[in-house]
Scaffold this motif. Structure first.
Motif, PDB file in Angstrom:
ATOM      1  N   HIS C 139      -4.071  -5.413  -8.693  1.00  0.00           N
ATOM      2  CA  HIS C 139      -3.072  -5.767  -7.528  1.00  0.00           C
ATOM      3  C   HIS C 139      -2.587  -4.834  -6.820  1.00  0.00           C
ATOM      4  CE1 HIS C 139      -0.726  -3.732 -10.515  1.00  0.00           C
ATOM      5  NE2 HIS C 139       0.303  -4.109 -10.213  1.00  0.00           N
ATOM      6  N   ALA C 140      -2.538  -3.485  -7.149  1.00  0.00           N
ATOM      7  CA  ALA C 140      -2.098  -2.283  -6.373  1.00  0.00           C
ATOM      8  C   ALA C 140      -3.204  -2.196  -5.290  1.00  0.00           C
ATOM      9  CB  ALA C 140      -1.808  -1.017  -7.157  1.00  0.00           C
ATOM     10  N   LEU C 141      -4.525  -2.153  -5.864  1.00  0.00           N
ATOM     11  CA  LEU C 141      -5.741  -1.808  -5.096  1.00  0.00           C
ATOM     12  C   LEU C 141      -5.788  -2.836  -4.008  1.00  0.00           C
ATOM     13  CD1 LEU C 141      -7.524   0.504  -5.582  1.00  0.00           C
ATOM     14  CD2 LEU C 141      -9.153  -1.217  -6.617  1.00  0.00           C
ATOM     15  N   ILE C 142      -5.378  -4.249  -4.086  1.00  0.00           N
ATOM     16  CA  ILE C 142      -5.424  -5.202  -3.139  1.00  0.00           C
ATOM     17  C   ILE C 142      -4.369  -4.505  -2.282  1.00  0.00           C
ATOM     18  CG2 ILE C 142      -4.800  -7.440  -2.597  1.00  0.00           C
ATOM     19  CD1 ILE C 142      -6.147  -8.127  -5.097  1.00  0.00           C
ATOM     20  N   GLY C 143      -3.189  -4.343  -2.663  1.00  0.00           N
ATOM     21  CA  GLY C 143      -1.914  -4.292  -1.747  1.00  0.00           C
ATOM     22  C   GLY C 143      -2.446  -3.150  -0.914  1.00  0.00           C
ATOM     23  N   THR C 144      -2.896  -1.752  -1.546  1.00  0.00           N
ATOM     24  CA  THR C 144      -3.216  -0.666  -0.601  1.00  0.00           C
ATOM     25  C   THR C 144      -4.078  -1.081   0.413  1.00  0.00           C
ATOM     26  OG1 THR C 144      -2.615   1.001  -2.201  1.00  0.00           O
ATOM     27  CG2 THR C 144      -4.244   1.520  -0.625  1.00  0.00           C
ATOM     28  N   LEU C 145      -5.316  -1.837   0.033  1.00  0.00           N
ATOM     29  CA  LEU C 145      -6.075  -1.990   1.202  1.00  0.00           C
ATOM     30  C   LEU C 145      -5.577  -3.046   2.104  1.00  0.00           C
ATOM     31  CD1 LEU C 145      -9.401  -2.787  -1.181  1.00  0.00           C
ATOM     32  CD2 LEU C 145      -8.772  -0.688   0.186  1.00  0.00           C
ATOM     33  N   GLU C 146      -5.007  -4.031   1.798  1.00  0.00           N
ATOM     34  CA  GLU C 146      -4.352  -4.623   2.928  1.00  0.00           C
ATOM     35  C   GLU C 146      -3.080  -3.980   3.799  1.00  0.00           C
ATOM     36  OE1 GLU C 146      -4.622  -9.061   1.014  1.00  0.00           O
ATOM     37  OE2 GLU C 146      -2.621  -8.427   1.423  1.00  0.00           O
ATOM     38  N   GLN C 147      -2.446  -3.574   3.170  1.00  0.00           N
ATOM     39  CA  GLN C 147      -1.318  -2.472   4.114  1.00  0.00           C
ATOM     40  C   GLN C 147      -2.043  -1.642   4.764  1.00  0.00           C
ATOM     41  OE1 GLN C 147       1.434  -1.108   0.795  1.00  0.00           O
ATOM     42  NE2 GLN C 147       1.532  -3.249   0.218  1.00  0.00           N
ATOM     43  N   VAL C 148      -2.880  -0.685   4.368  1.00  0.00           N
ATOM     44  CA  VAL C 148      -3.633   0.381   5.155  1.00  0.00           C
ATOM     45  C   VAL C 148      -4.366  -0.409   6.105  1.00  0.00           C
ATOM     46  CG1 VAL C 148      -5.192   2.177   4.805  1.00  0.00           C
ATOM     47  CG2 VAL C 148      -3.391   1.846   3.168  1.00  0.00           C
ATOM     48  N   GLY C 149      -5.239  -1.383   5.537  1.00  0.00           N
ATOM     49  CA  GLY C 149      -6.242  -2.178   6.794  1.00  0.00           C
ATOM     50  C   GLY C 149      -5.176  -2.685   7.998  1.00  0.00           C
ATOM     51  N   ILE C 150      -4.090  -3.352   7.614  1.00  0.00           N
ATOM     52  CA  ILE C 150      -3.580  -3.803   8.617  1.00  0.00           C
ATOM     53  C   ILE C 150      -2.750  -2.731   9.732  1.00  0.00           C
ATOM     54  CG2 ILE C 150      -1.434  -5.237   9.201  1.00  0.00           C
ATOM     55  CD1 ILE C 150      -1.814  -6.801   6.799  1.00  0.00           C
TER      56      ILE C 150
END
Lengths: 330, 259, 361
Positions: C139-150
Motif C-alpha cells: 500500500h505504501a509503495l502504491i502511495g509513493t508511486l502515485e504521490q511522487v508521480g503526480i
C-alpha cells in the motif's frame, strides 16, 4: 543570447510590443511566452502565499496565547490557559545546527579541497560520487541509523568525554544517560549537511585560476600555503555561502531530528544528556495530536523557522551573487 | 646574487608522453638567455623544470640533471619549495593575488617563512622591490589598493616585484609580454635589461624581435615531428643565431618560414 | 689572494646548499607513523577507558596527527610540518565522508534484507498489528508511486517552463526585473524547509480551500519541493546549448517557440531528464510534508484524491515509532526499498548524463 542576430519574430513578441508582422509567428510565441512566464510567476506567488498563509493561520494561537511567545519554553497550546513559546525550540534548533556546523564546515571544506586539489582525478570523481550519494539518502533513514547504529557506537566516546571533560559545563552529564541528546542530533545533522557544503565549496575551489595557484607555488609556497594564499581568498565568499546553505538545511531538517531527540521543552546546556527539541521536529511530533489552537501554534513556530531559514538562504544567495560580479574581472 | 645553470641530458615526461628529449645547455650568470621556438616545442616545459614547477602538473616528471652553481636541484636532500624560492618565476599572464593589496602582493613570498620583520624593514623591501621593477613611481601613493586594479603592464611588473622581493638567484620568465600591449612590453624589456645586472634571467618568448632585443644567448627549440618530443636544435650567442645560424631549421624559423 | 676567493667560493656554495636543501621524512614515514599510532591506540584500548572500534580509531588518528607533525617539525621544519598536518586533515575528511555512507548503506542493507520477501512487497498492513509478524509495504509503495508521480507530472513541466522563460525569453525582454526576482526566489525556495512547505499546503489547501488530507495534498507539497530543483538543472542545461544552433534555426526563418521546441529542448533533453530524475529522487524520501498533509493508512488506497493514503516514508515513520521489534524490522525493510528506489533513480540519472547529451564544461 541577447546580442546578435535575434530574428524579428523572436525578439519582438518578447518585449510585449505589438508592432511586428506575421500573426502566426506571434501567436505561437505569445502562447509560449505566456505559459513560461506564468510558470515563473507561479513560483513567486507560491513564495508569497507561503508567507501569507503562515502569518494568517498563526494569528489565532498568538492571540490566544497567555505567555510570551519568544521567552516561554513550555508547549501547551491546547491547554487552558493557552501557554506556549519558542524559547526551547529556538535553543534546540540553534544548538543542533551549531554543532552540525562546527563539525561539517571544516570537514566539508576538507572534502572539497581533497576532491579539487589533493586527490588524483580517479579518486576525486569517486569521492564526488560518494558525497552525492550521501545527499540522496532520505533523512528518515539517517534518523533511524542515528538511533540504532550511531548512538550505541558513540556511548563509549561520550562517557569518556564526560569523564575527562565533564568540567566543561556543556559536557557535564548528571544523568549518566547518553542517548537522544542534542549532541548526537548535531552529529547526524553534520553528516546530512556535509554534501551541501562540500559540493558548493568544491565548485568554487575548482574555479580558482590556475595562474594564482602557480604564482603561489612559484614563490616557494608549500601546498597548504598555496591553499591559504591562492585558493581560500578566491573562494571565501563561496565557502561562506556554502556553509550558510548547509546551515539552512540543518535548521530546517525535520524527521531525522524528530526521531533522534527526546523532545523535552526546556533549555538544557548539557548537550550529551537526553533532551532538546527543534522547530521542525516539534511540528512533526505534535501535528497529529494538536487541536485547533495547537495547529495554529505549530504554524506560528513554522513561521519563525521560515523567517530564519529565509534570512540565512537569502544572505547566502546575496553573497554568491556579489561574488559573481567580482569574478567577472578575472 | 646570480648563479649559473647547467642542464644536462634533460628529458621531461607528462605521464607516458615524452615532451622534451635530450636537452643540454648552460646559462651564464648575469645574462639573459632566450628560449625560442614554435608552439608546443617544449620551451616552456624546459623553463618549468628549472625551478621544478613542472611537478605541480599531475604525472609530470623530469630526468637528467639541472645544476645551480654545481648544486643538483633534483638532489635527494633538496626541497622543491626552497628551489622555487631561490629561482623565481614570472608567468605569461600577470597574476597578482586579487584579494591582496599592492604591498601585500610584493610581500606575499616573504611572509611565507613566518619570520617577524620590523615594519620599517618590510616597507624598505616593498620600495626596493617596486623600484627594482620600475613600478615605484606609479604606485607609491596607492600601496594599499588592490593589485588587480593596475593595468596589465603594471600588474606584470608587480609580479616581477613580487618575484624579486624574496631575493632569488635566478628569474625565469614564461612569455612575460605575450598578454601585454607594445608600450607595456617595452617597459618590461627595459626592466629586463636592468634586472640582468642582478639576476640570471631565462626568458621564453614567441617574439623573435624580443629575443634579439633582450638576450645575449638564444636557444632554439623545435619538434622532431608531430607527436615526437621537443628538442634543443641549437644554442648560441643571440648575434650569431640571428645573423648566421648553423642549422637550416633555425634559419627557417627566424626568417619566418614556419612557426 | 687565490686562496681568499677560493674560500669565498666554498662559503657561498655551502650557503647555496643550505638555501636549497631541506630535511625529508623517509618515504615510509606515513605508513610507519600510522602503524605506530594504531599500536599506541590498541595499547590505550587495553589499558585505559578508551573502547570501541570508533574510539580506538579516533585515538589512532590523533596519535598519528601529533606524531607525524612532531617528527616533521624536527626534521623538515615548521612550514612542512604544518603542510603535512593540513594534508593529513584533508585526507582524513575523505575517510569521514566515506565511513558514514558505508555505515548507513550497510545498516540498511543488513537490517532490511532480513525482512524483504515477496510477501513483504505484495501485502499491505491491513491484517498486521505492531506486534504481529507479516504485513508489508504494498500500500505504501502504491502511495509513493502515485504521490511522487503526480508531483512529477506537475513539477517537471512547470520547472522546465520556468527555466525556458529565464533562459530563452527573459534575456531579450526590456526589463529583467521579473526574471531576476524569479531566479532569486527559485534559489531561496530550494532552502525552504520541507516541513514549512507541508505547513503551507495544509493551511492553504486543507484549511482554507477544503481539500481533504490525502495523496493529492502530499503531491502538491512534493511539487513545490521539486520545482526549484528542476528549474535550476534545466536552466543549466539550456544555457549550454550552443547559440549557433539557435541562430542556425532563426536564419531558416523558424520562429522562436518552434526553435525552442524542436532544436533547443531536444538538444538539452538528456540533461533535463537527468535533472528531473534527481529532483524526483530527492522528494521521494521526504517524510515531513507527508506527515502534515496525509493521514497514514494501513490498507491499500489507490485513489490519491480520497481518504488516507500511505507512502514509504510515512510507513517507515509509523512502523519505527511503534517501537516493537517486528515494526522496527518492517521499517528497515521499507527503508531498504526506499533507498533502492532512490538510488536507482539517482544512478540512472547519472548514467544518462554521463553517456548522452550535451557535455557540460
Amino acid at each position: 543570447m541577447s546580442t546578435t542576430l535575434e530574428p524579428p519574430g523572436a525578439a519582438a513578441p518578447a518585449t510585449g510590443t505589438p508592432d511586428i508582422r506575421g500573426a502566426a509567428v506571434r501567436r505561437g510565441d505569445r502562447v509560449f511566452v505566456g505559459l513560461s512566464r506564468g510558470a515563473g510567476i507561479l513560483i513567486l506567488v507560491t513564495m508569497a502565499a507561503i508567507a501569507v498563509f503562515l502569518i494568517w493561520k498563526s494569528i489565532p494561537s498568538l492571540q490566544a496565547n497567555t505567555a510570551n511567545f519568544f521567552t516561554t519554553s513550555e508547549w501547551s497550546p491546547d491547554a487552558k490557559p493557552v501557554v506556549f513559546g519558542i524559547a526551547a525550540l529556538l535553543f534546540g534548533t540553534l544548538m543542533t545546527a551549531l554543532i552540525a556546523m562546527l563539525l561539517a564546515v571544516p570537514v566539508g571544506i576538507g572534502i572539497a579541497l581533497f576532491i579539487a586539489h589533493y586527490a588524483s582525478r580517479r579518486l576525486a570523481s569517486t569521492l564526488g560520487f560518494v558525497t552525492d550519494l550521501l545527499a540522496a539518502v532520505p533523512s528518515i533513514i539517517f534518523g533511524m541509523w542515528g538511533i540504532q547504529f550511531l548512538t550505541p557506537q558513540l556511548q563509549g566516546f561520550l562517557q569518556w568525554l564526560t569523564t575527562y571533560f565533564g568540567w566543561i559545563p556543556i559536557f557535564q552529564n548528571d544523568l549518566g544517560i547518553y542517548t537522544r541528546s542534542i549532541l548526537i542530533a548535531g552529529i547526524v545533522l553534520a553528516i546530512m549537511v556535509l554534501p551541501t557544503i562540500s559540493a558548493i565549496s568544491r565548485e568554487v575551489f575548482v574555479q580558482t585560476p590556475r595562474t594564482h595557484i602557480e604564482a603561489a607555488l612559484a614563490l616557494g609556497a608549500t601546498r597548504w600555503e598555496m591553499v591559504r594564499m591562492a585558493i581560500f581568498p578566491f573562494a571565501r565568499p563561496g565557502m561562506i555561502s556554502a556553509s550558510m546553505l548547509g546551515l539552512g538545511r540543518a535548521l530546517g531538517e525535520t524527521i531525522a531530528v524528530a526521531l533522534l531527540l527526546s523532545a523535552t521543552y526546556e533549555i538544557n546546556w548539557h548537550i550529551t544528556e537526553p533532551g532538546g527539541i527543534t522547530f521542525a521536529a516539534n511540528i512533526a511530533l505534535k501535528w497529529n495530536e494538536a487541536g485547533t489552537i495547537g495547529l495554529s501554534a505549530l504554524v506560528a513556530s513554522g513561521l519563525v523557522l521560515f523567517v530564519i531559514t529565509l534570512a540565512v538562504n537569502m544572505g547566502a544567495r546575496l553573497i554568491i551573487a556579489r561574488r559573481s560580479e567580482f569574478s567577472g574581472a578575472n | 646574487m646570480a648563479k649559473r645553470i647547467d642542464v644536462t641530458d634533460l628529458d621531461v615526461f607528462y605521464g607516458s608522453f615524452k615532451a622534451v628529449e635530450g636537452v643540454t645547455f648552460s646559462v651564464e650568470p648575469r645574462s639573459v638567455t632566450a628560449l625560442i621556438g614554435p608552439s608546443g616545442c617544449g620551451k616552456s616545459t624546459v623553463l618549468r623544470t628549472l625551478n621544478r614547477m613542472h611537478e605541480v602538473i599531475p604525472g609530470a616528471y623530469a630526468e637528467g640533471t639541472v645544476l645551480l652553481d654545481g648544486e643538483d636541484i633534483y638532489g635527494a636532500d633538496i626541497d622543491p619549495v626552497n628551489v622555487r624560492r631561490t629561482i623565481g618565476m614570472v608567468f605569461q599572464r600577470p597574476n597578482p593575488f586579487p584579494t591582496m593589496s599592492i604591498k601585500e602582493n610584493v610581500l606575499a613570498g616573504l611572509k611565507l617563512d613566518g619570520k617577524k620583520r620590523p615594519k620599517s624593514e618590510l616597507e624598505g623591501i616593498v620600495e626596493k622591490s617596486l623600484r627594482g621593477a620600475n613600478l615605484w613611481e606609479e604606485v607609491k601613493d596607492r600601496l594599499d589598493r588592490p593589485g588587480a586594479g593596475l593595468s596589465g603592464g603594471q600588474q606584470q611588473r608587480l609580479c616581477i616585484a613580487r618575484a624579486i622581493a624574496v631575493e632569488p638567484q635566478v628569474l625565469l620568465m614564461d612569455e612575460p609580454c605575450s598578454a601585454l600591449d607594445p608600450i607595456s612590453t617595452l617597459a618590461i624589456e627595459d626592466l629586463i635589461e636592468e634586472l640582468k645586472e642582478r639576476f640570471t634571467i631565462v626568458i621564453v618568448t614567441h617574439n623573435m624581435q624580443q629575443a634579439a632585443r633582450v638576450s645575449e644567448t638564444t636557444a632554439f627549440f623545435n619538434l622532431a615531428g608531430v607527436g615526437k618530443p621537443g628538442k634543443l636544435v641549437e644554442i648560441a650567442s643571440t648575434e650569431m643565431m640571428f645573423s648566421n645560424p648553423t642549422q637550416q631549421a633555425t634559419e627557417d624559423y627566424i626568417s619566418g618560414r614556419f612557426g | 689572494m687565490a686562496d681568499l676567493t677560493r674560500r669565498e667560493h666554498d662559503e657561498s656554495e655551502a650557503l647555496l646548499h643550505e638555501a636549497l636543501a631541506g630535511g625529508h621524512l623517509p618515504r615510509w614515514s606515513a605508513l610507519g607513523v600510522a602503524a605506530a599510532s594504531v599500536a599506541v591506540a590498541f595499547l590505550l584500548n587495553l589499558t585505559t577507558g578508551v573502547d570501541g572500534v570508533a574510539g580506538t580509531a579516533v585515538v589512532a588518528m590523533l596519535v598519528f596527527l601529533v606524531g607525524q607533525t612532531a617528527w616533521s617539525f624536527v626534521v623538515e621544519g615548521r612550514r612542512h610540518a604544518i603542510d603535512r598536518l593540513a594534508t593529513t586533515f584533508v585526507y582524513a575528511t575523505f575517510v569521514i565522508a566515506v565511513v558514514p555512507l558505508i555505515a548507513v548503506l550497510g545498516t540498511v542493507v543488513v537490517k532490511g534484507a532480513e525482512v524483504i520477501s515477496v510477501e513483504f512487497l505484495t501485502t499491505s498492513m491491513r491484517y498486521a498489528t505492531p506486534t504481529s509478524e507479516g504485513g508489508g509495504i504494498y500500500h505504501a509503495l502504491i502511495g509513493t508511486l502515485e504521490q511522487v508521480g503526480i508531483a512529477a507530472l506537475f513539477g517537471v513541466p512547470l520547472g522546465i517552463l520556468t527555466a525556458i522563460y529565464l533562459v530563452e525569453y527573459a534575456p531579450s525582454m526590456r526589463t529583467r526585473r521579473l526574471a531576476h526576482s524569479i531566479s532569486f526566489f527559485v534559489d531561496v525556495m530550494t532552502g525552504v524547509p520541507s516541513v514549512v512547505v507541508g505547513l503551507f499546503v495544509y493551511t492553504a489547501f486543507v484549511l482554507t480551500l477544503g481539500l481533504e488530507r490525502s495523496g493529492i495534498a502530499a503531491s502538491i507539497a512534493l511539487t513545490i519541493l521539486m520545482l526549484p530543483v528542476v528549474v535550476r538543472s534545466t536552466e543549466e542545461m539550456l544555457r549550454i546549448v550552443p547559440r549557433e544552433l539557435r541562430e542556425a534555426s532563426y536564419a531558416l526563418g523558424i520562429p522562436k517557440w518552434r526553435t525552442i521546441l524542436k532544436i533547443v529542448l531536444p538538444t538539452a533533453m538528456s540533461g533535463i531528464i537527468t535533472g528531473a530524475m534527481l529532483a524526483i529522487a530527492r522528494v521521494a524520501g521526504e517524510t515531513a510534508p507527508l506527515l502534515l498533509t496525509t493521514f497514514i493508512s494501513q490498507s491499500i488506497n489507490t485513489n490519491p484524491f480520497k481518504g488516507p493514503q500511505a507512502a514509504l516514508p510515512t510507513f517507515i515513520w509509523d512502523q519505527f515509532t511503534n517501537g516493537t521489534d517486528v515494526s522496527v524490522n518492517r521499517a528497515w525493510g521499507a527503508a531498504l526499498v526506499l533507498i533502492v528506489l532512490v538510488m536507482v533513480l539517482y544512478a540512472t540519472a547519472k548514467l544518462i548524463s554521463r553517456f548522452t547529451g550535451v557535455k557540460s564544461s
